[in-house]
Write an enzyme that holds these catalytic residues in place. Structure first.
Site, PDB file in Angstrom:
ATOM      1  N   GLU A 113       0.817  -1.211   0.000  1.00  0.00           N
ATOM      2  CA  GLU A 113       0.000   0.000   0.000  1.00  0.00           C
ATOM      3  C   GLU A 113       0.848   1.257   0.000  1.00  0.00           C
ATOM      4  O   GLU A 113       1.957   1.255   0.523  1.00  0.00           O
ATOM      5  CB  GLU A 113      -0.846   0.030   1.277  1.00  0.00           C
ATOM      6  CG  GLU A 113      -1.887  -1.033   1.309  1.00  0.00           C
ATOM      7  CD  GLU A 113      -2.468  -1.198   2.706  1.00  0.00           C
ATOM      8  OE1 GLU A 113      -2.652  -0.191   3.397  1.00  0.00           O
ATOM      9  OE2 GLU A 113      -2.735  -2.348   3.078  1.00  0.00           O
ATOM     10  N   CYS A 126       2.955   8.359   1.694  1.00  0.00           N
ATOM     11  CA  CYS A 126       3.433   7.412   2.694  1.00  0.00           C
ATOM     12  C   CYS A 126       3.773   6.128   1.936  1.00  0.00           C
ATOM     13  O   CYS A 126       2.889   5.516   1.332  1.00  0.00           O
ATOM     14  CB  CYS A 126       2.326   7.187   3.714  1.00  0.00           C
ATOM     15  SG  CYS A 126       2.696   5.904   4.905  1.00  0.00           S
ATOM     16  N   CYS A 133       5.695  -7.495   7.755  1.00  0.00           N
ATOM     17  CA  CYS A 133       6.608  -6.886   8.727  1.00  0.00           C
ATOM     18  C   CYS A 133       6.883  -7.898   9.833  1.00  0.00           C
ATOM     19  O   CYS A 133       5.980  -8.633  10.239  1.00  0.00           O
ATOM     20  CB  CYS A 133       5.973  -5.624   9.313  1.00  0.00           C
ATOM     21  SG  CYS A 133       7.024  -4.755  10.495  1.00  0.00           S
ATOM     22  N   CYS A 137       4.346  -5.612  16.280  1.00  0.00           N
ATOM     23  CA  CYS A 137       3.638  -4.708  17.208  1.00  0.00           C
ATOM     24  C   CYS A 137       2.198  -5.206  17.334  1.00  0.00           C
ATOM     25  O   CYS A 137       1.533  -5.469  16.326  1.00  0.00           O
ATOM     26  CB  CYS A 137       3.667  -3.274  16.681  1.00  0.00           C
ATOM     27  SG  CYS A 137       5.340  -2.625  16.547  1.00  0.00           S
ATOM     28  N   CYS A 140      -0.828  -3.505  15.443  1.00  0.00           N
ATOM     29  CA  CYS A 140      -0.645  -3.108  14.044  1.00  0.00           C
ATOM     30  C   CYS A 140      -1.107  -4.194  13.074  1.00  0.00           C
ATOM     31  O   CYS A 140      -0.750  -5.362  13.204  1.00  0.00           O
ATOM     32  CB  CYS A 140       0.818  -2.777  13.801  1.00  0.00           C
ATOM     33  SG  CYS A 140       1.177  -2.344  12.093  1.00  0.00           S
ATOM     34  N   CYS A 354      -2.583   1.350   8.552  1.00  0.00           N
ATOM     35  CA  CYS A 354      -1.510   0.630   7.888  1.00  0.00           C
ATOM     36  C   CYS A 354      -1.820  -0.862   7.711  1.00  0.00           C
ATOM     37  O   CYS A 354      -2.063  -1.561   8.670  1.00  0.00           O
ATOM     38  CB  CYS A 354      -0.303   0.799   8.800  1.00  0.00           C
ATOM     39  SG  CYS A 354       1.193   0.575   7.994  1.00  0.00           S
TER      40      CYS A 354
HETATM   41  N1  SAH Z   1       7.738   0.155  11.172  1.00  0.00           N
HETATM   42  C1  SAH Z   1       7.785   1.573  11.184  1.00  0.00           C
HETATM   43  C2  SAH Z   1       6.915   2.253  10.128  1.00  0.00           C
HETATM   44  C3  SAH Z   1       5.569   1.663   9.798  1.00  0.00           C
HETATM   45  S1  SAH Z   1       4.250   1.821  10.951  1.00  0.00           S
HETATM   46  C4  SAH Z   1       7.452   2.081  12.574  1.00  0.00           C
HETATM   47  O1  SAH Z   1       7.182   1.277  13.454  1.00  0.00           O
HETATM   48  O2  SAH Z   1       7.528   3.278  12.786  1.00  0.00           O
HETATM   49  C5  SAH Z   1       3.792   3.512  10.882  1.00  0.00           C
HETATM   50  C6  SAH Z   1       3.168   4.045  12.163  1.00  0.00           C
HETATM   51  O3  SAH Z   1       1.770   3.694  12.247  1.00  0.00           O
HETATM   52  C7  SAH Z   1       3.817   3.505  13.419  1.00  0.00           C
HETATM   53  O4  SAH Z   1       3.966   4.511  14.365  1.00  0.00           O
HETATM   54  C8  SAH Z   1       2.798   2.493  13.861  1.00  0.00           C
HETATM   55  O5  SAH Z   1       2.972   2.172  15.202  1.00  0.00           O
HETATM   56  C9  SAH Z   1       1.495   3.178  13.541  1.00  0.00           C
HETATM   57  N2  SAH Z   1       0.313   2.315  13.479  1.00  0.00           N
HETATM   58  C10 SAH Z   1       0.251   1.009  13.155  1.00  0.00           C
HETATM   59  N3  SAH Z   1      -1.023   0.563  13.214  1.00  0.00           N
HETATM   60  C11 SAH Z   1      -1.797   1.599  13.555  1.00  0.00           C
HETATM   61  C12 SAH Z   1      -3.196   1.780  13.753  1.00  0.00           C
HETATM   62  N4  SAH Z   1      -4.047   0.797  13.608  1.00  0.00           N
HETATM   63  N5  SAH Z   1      -3.637   3.026  14.101  1.00  0.00           N
HETATM   64  C13 SAH Z   1      -2.775   4.050  14.223  1.00  0.00           C
HETATM   65  N6  SAH Z   1      -1.442   3.948  14.037  1.00  0.00           N
HETATM   66  C14 SAH Z   1      -0.952   2.740  13.715  1.00  0.00           C
END
Ligand code: SAH
Length: 365
Positions: A113, A126, A133, A137, A140, A354
């Site tokens: 995406e 973005c 990944c 987390c 996520c 994301c």
């Molecule tokens: N791996 C990198 C970049 C990708 S994630 C990182 O961890 O920074 C981009 C951002 O979106 C990160 O801060 C992540 O924690 C956040 N994110 C992931 N899922 C989300 C969600 N459902 N709602 C809001 N932010 C989210």
């Protein structure tokens, strides 16, 4: 010489595929200007050919190598045999106010995406850096499927090129915050940054480029020595090890205190401000105690906190904090002198969290 260049490209695993004779094919969007110059010198041609080729790639936006009409026939034939150009294609797009989300298919059938956001200051994209990944987390969507592979440099560059072509706008800002952990794909990321920042490449100012990481310390150390003024964002999401361990497995490897220590070094060395992303999860990290603890942690640092209202996704049990908690959290940080904003929300209606669009498409939602 030519062998050395090719070997370097192989070792960086930047070879894309094979031609009909089984020879490796490279992608022109993979190469920095220096790499392309070395390539031409390596085949006994002139260094300045690289600039000519860059002109076709990034100014005239050609679709086929044969369109480079100022190159000799033999050289064109050589380039056509050794290189390919565009490899990604649009699968679907969704639009909402000021935001458009794209699902792209890669040559091997995988999908990633990218999101276009229109701000008053310009158009920002973005980009994704990996298919899937491995950071895991808990909140996520992207991490629900493990990493399939790293994106090649050209696949990151192409996301921007294709969006500019589809929408007909110029991209002024880039954030590497899509699917994937960019610092888990470091070499390809650095080439990507070089190409998009280079004046005869996409010419996106380094201060308009942001890389977001969950906190891979050795790569932050390398990143701070890069010759570009690219912004660094850290997905912090917790004010202490106990909460961070529970929601971000990377914290078991790189502890919060070590992360903060290296970031203080980064700020001192680069003289640049760091952005902290903090996604607010109801009952997990959004109490006023958490806000106080976060203020203590970041006290005195040249930083900026971006509070992110959580985008809820099916299958993941976390909930978004309510409006009052979000604003209280912000107020507490403000009172403690921390620069803080609440992230403007884009595309809740269009699965902009994301990884959501990809999950839907691939049917593992
Ligand atoms: N791996 C990198 C970049 C990708 S994630 C990182 O961890 O920074 C981009 C951002 O979106 C990160 O801060 C992540 O924690 C956040 N994110 C992931 N899922 C989300 C969600 N459902 N709602 C809001 N932010 C989210």
């Amino acid at each position: 010489m030519f062998d050395i260049i090719l070997r370097n490209l192989f070792e960086n695993s930047r070879i894309f595929s094979y031609n009909k004779d089984g020879c490796e094919i490279m992608n022109l969007y993979d190469l920095t200007i220096e790499e392309l110059e070395d390539y031409f010198v390596g085949i006994g041609d002139k260094k300045y050919r690289a600039t000519q080729v860059y002109e076709w790639l990034y100014r005239k936006r050609i679709h086929a190598i044969s369109e480079m009409t100022n190159l000799k026939k033999e050289l064109l034939a050589h380039l056509e045999e050794k290189f390919t150009l565009h490899t990604i294609s649009l699968v679907e797009q969704q639009e909402d106010v000021d935001v458009r989300k794209f699902l792209f298919r890669l040559m091997d059938g995988e999908v990633v995406e990218a999101v276009l956001m229109r701000h008053v200051y310009g158009n920002s994209v973005c980009v994704s850096s990996q298919v899937g990944c491995n950071m895991g987390c808990k909140f996520c969507e992207s991490g629900r499927r493990k990493k399939v592979r790293n994106l090649k440099t050209h696949e990151m560059v192409e996301q921007i090129l294709l969006i500019e072509e589809i929408v007909g706008v110029r991209i002024s800002h880039v954030v590497v915050m899509g699917i994937g952990e960019p610092f888990d794909n470091y070499e390809n990321l650095v080439s990507f940054l070089h190409i998009i920042n280079y004046a005869k490449g996409l010419a996106i100012g380094s201060r308009h480029i942001t890389v977001s990481t969950c906190g891979i310390i050795p790569k932050i150390q390398e990143f701070m020595h890069l010759p570009y003024q690219v912004n660094l964002a850290i997905s912090l999401h917790a004010p202490n090890n106990q909460i961070r361990d529970a929601i971000m497995p990377i914290n078991k490897v790189y502890k919060l205190e070590d992360l903060i220590k290296i970031l203080k070094e980064y700020i001192a060395f680069t003289n640049r401000r760091v952005t902290f992303e903090y996604v607010l999860l109801k009952g997990v990290n959004d109490s006023s105690l958490c806000a106080e603890e976060l203020a203590n942690l970041l006290h005195g640092m040249n930083c900026y906190v971006n509070l992110i209202p959580y985008n809820e996704t099916s299958h993941i049990a976390f909930e978004r904090s309510d409006e009052i908690s979000i604003h209280n959290f912000q107020d507490t940080l403000k009172k403690r002198g921390i620069n803080v904003t609440i992230r403007k929300e884009y595309g809740g209606k269009i699965s902009a969290a994301c990884g959501q669009l990809r999950s839907k498409k691939e049917g593992y939602e």
